[in-house]
Write an enzyme that holds these catalytic residues in place. Structure first.
Site, mmCIF file in Angstrom:
data_model
loop_
_atom_site.group_PDB
_atom_site.id
_atom_site.type_symbol
_atom_site.label_atom_id
_atom_site.label_comp_id
_atom_site.label_asym_id
_atom_site.label_seq_id
_atom_site.Cartn_x
_atom_site.Cartn_y
_atom_site.Cartn_z
ATOM 1 N N LYS A 71 7.882 -0.299 19.284
ATOM 2 C CA LYS A 71 7.902 -0.434 17.826
ATOM 3 C C LYS A 71 7.231 -1.723 17.334
ATOM 4 O O LYS A 71 6.612 -1.740 16.278
ATOM 5 C CB LYS A 71 9.338 -0.347 17.297
ATOM 6 C CG LYS A 71 9.939 1.050 17.455
ATOM 7 C CD LYS A 71 11.319 1.141 16.839
ATOM 8 C CE LYS A 71 11.930 2.509 17.083
ATOM 9 N NZ LYS A 71 13.204 2.702 16.384
ATOM 10 N N ASP A 108 13.795 3.920 9.837
ATOM 11 C CA ASP A 108 15.137 3.842 10.418
ATOM 12 C C ASP A 108 16.162 3.406 9.368
ATOM 13 O O ASP A 108 17.272 3.933 9.300
ATOM 14 C CB ASP A 108 15.167 2.849 11.588
ATOM 15 C CG ASP A 108 14.456 3.387 12.819
ATOM 16 O OD1 ASP A 108 14.437 4.618 12.993
ATOM 17 O OD2 ASP A 108 13.923 2.586 13.605
ATOM 18 N N TYR A 223 25.191 8.830 18.899
ATOM 19 C CA TYR A 223 25.484 10.246 18.599
ATOM 20 C C TYR A 223 25.710 11.083 19.854
ATOM 21 O O TYR A 223 25.838 12.314 19.774
ATOM 22 C CB TYR A 223 24.403 10.863 17.693
ATOM 23 C CG TYR A 223 22.997 10.724 18.215
ATOM 24 C CD1 TYR A 223 22.199 9.669 17.789
ATOM 25 C CD2 TYR A 223 22.476 11.632 19.128
ATOM 26 C CE1 TYR A 223 20.911 9.516 18.263
ATOM 27 C CE2 TYR A 223 21.193 11.489 19.608
ATOM 28 C CZ TYR A 223 20.423 10.434 19.173
ATOM 29 O OH TYR A 223 19.143 10.279 19.650
#
Ligand code: ATR
Length: 279
Positions: A71, A108, A223
């Site tokens: 990133k 994000d 998650y």
């Protein structure tokens, strides 16, 4: 979907990339919306990231998502950055323009906010406690300040890391020691776990919720599992909880819309499909 020679092609660049849920998610939307397009995993090692990104226009790709560990390199490679990417020094979405330039954005933070808004109606205000000080915490911090949180308290095992993260932002942000993580909950209106603790295979998050007010919203960006031990304990106490799957789905929306020209739906069906792939 059978591709044609005119298919629009996007993908996700990471190293490794095999764990990424994005091909499944975008593939679902492409199929659902009957789009002549493809979204492919692109495994690019760190020493090849610059050349890979520079080649996107020549390869005819309409853009890519960028994941760990690329990133920051992606932010350097882009011609233009949106406000979020520029503030975070990190890009997760690249759109190749018609003139072959790379527009970088970071979705994000907006994905995180959309998830909280849809999951619990949170739109700002109050004191937020953020556990962790890694890349995910940076996006969360940016988003919370953008949304107008009155106070953001960062709590991280390694205090120096929290201090340097907080120093990147101006606004009502402060650091409290990891040992105070139970104490700082007393007047929080939002608690967000951005650490890897509680993730399948990781250590559990050791956090005493006794002081957590009953109306505090609790969000875990982990998650897998969907309901972490933190979320389960918060739910048992009667707190509203928001899982991390929605952030993954919402952060994907702007890229898909830019590449394929259609705003994709975020609903229970998408969640169920992505979840099915996690099983
Ligand atoms: P990401 O970029 O996905 O946020 P990261 O940079 O590896 O990932 O950050 C992981 C976070 O989880 C960090 O805040 C890390 O704390 P440190 O900065 O002290 O390393 C936190 N974390 C990981 N394992 C931990 C543990 N056993 N106890 C407390 N915090 C932990």
């Amino acid at each position: 979907m059978i591709l044609s020679g005119a298919s629009t092609v996007a993908g996700v660049i990471g190293w490794p990339v095999s764990h990424s849920r994005s091909p499944r998610l975008h593939g679902y939307w492409l199929e659902l919306l009957d789009i002549d397009g493809a979204y492919v995993p692109l495994a690019v090692p760190p020493d090849k990231i610059e050349v890979a990104l520079a080649a996107l226009p020549a390869m005819g790709l309409c853009g890519v998502n960028v994941t760990v560990p690329h990133k920051t390199a992606a932010a350097t490679a882009c011609t233009r950055l949106d406000a979020a990417a520029s503030a975070m020094g990190a890009v997760n979405t690249i759109v190749v323009t018609d003139d072959g330039e790379l527009n970088g954005s970071n979705t994000d933070g907006v994905g995180f906010l959309e998830n909280l808004k849809q999951g619990a109606g949170w739109t700002g205000g109050g004191k937020a406690v953020v556990l962790g000080a890694g890349g995910a915490a940076r996006a969360v911090l940016w988003a919370l300040l953008e949304a107008g949180a009155e106070e953001v308290v960062v709590v991280n095992r390694t205090a120096s890391r929290a201090e340097s993260l907080v120093a990147e932002f101006s606004g009502p942000v402060s650091v409290r020691p990891w040992n105070d993580r139970g104490l700082v909950l007393a007047d929080a209106s939002l608690l967000v776990n951005t650490t890897s603790l509680g993730m399948q295979g990781a250590d559990p998050l050791d956090l005493d919720l006794d002081r957590l007010p009953p109306d505090t919203i609790v969000n875990d960006i982990v998650y897998v599992p969907l309901e972490t031990d933190l979320l389960r304990r918060a739910r048992m106490r009667g707190n509203r909880t928001v899982d991390g799957l929605g952030m993954l789905i919402h952060q994907a929306v702007p890229g898909f819309a830019a590449w394929f020209g259609v705003e994709p739906p975020v609903n229970e069906d998408v969640r169920a499909f992505v979840l099915d792939g996690l099983a």
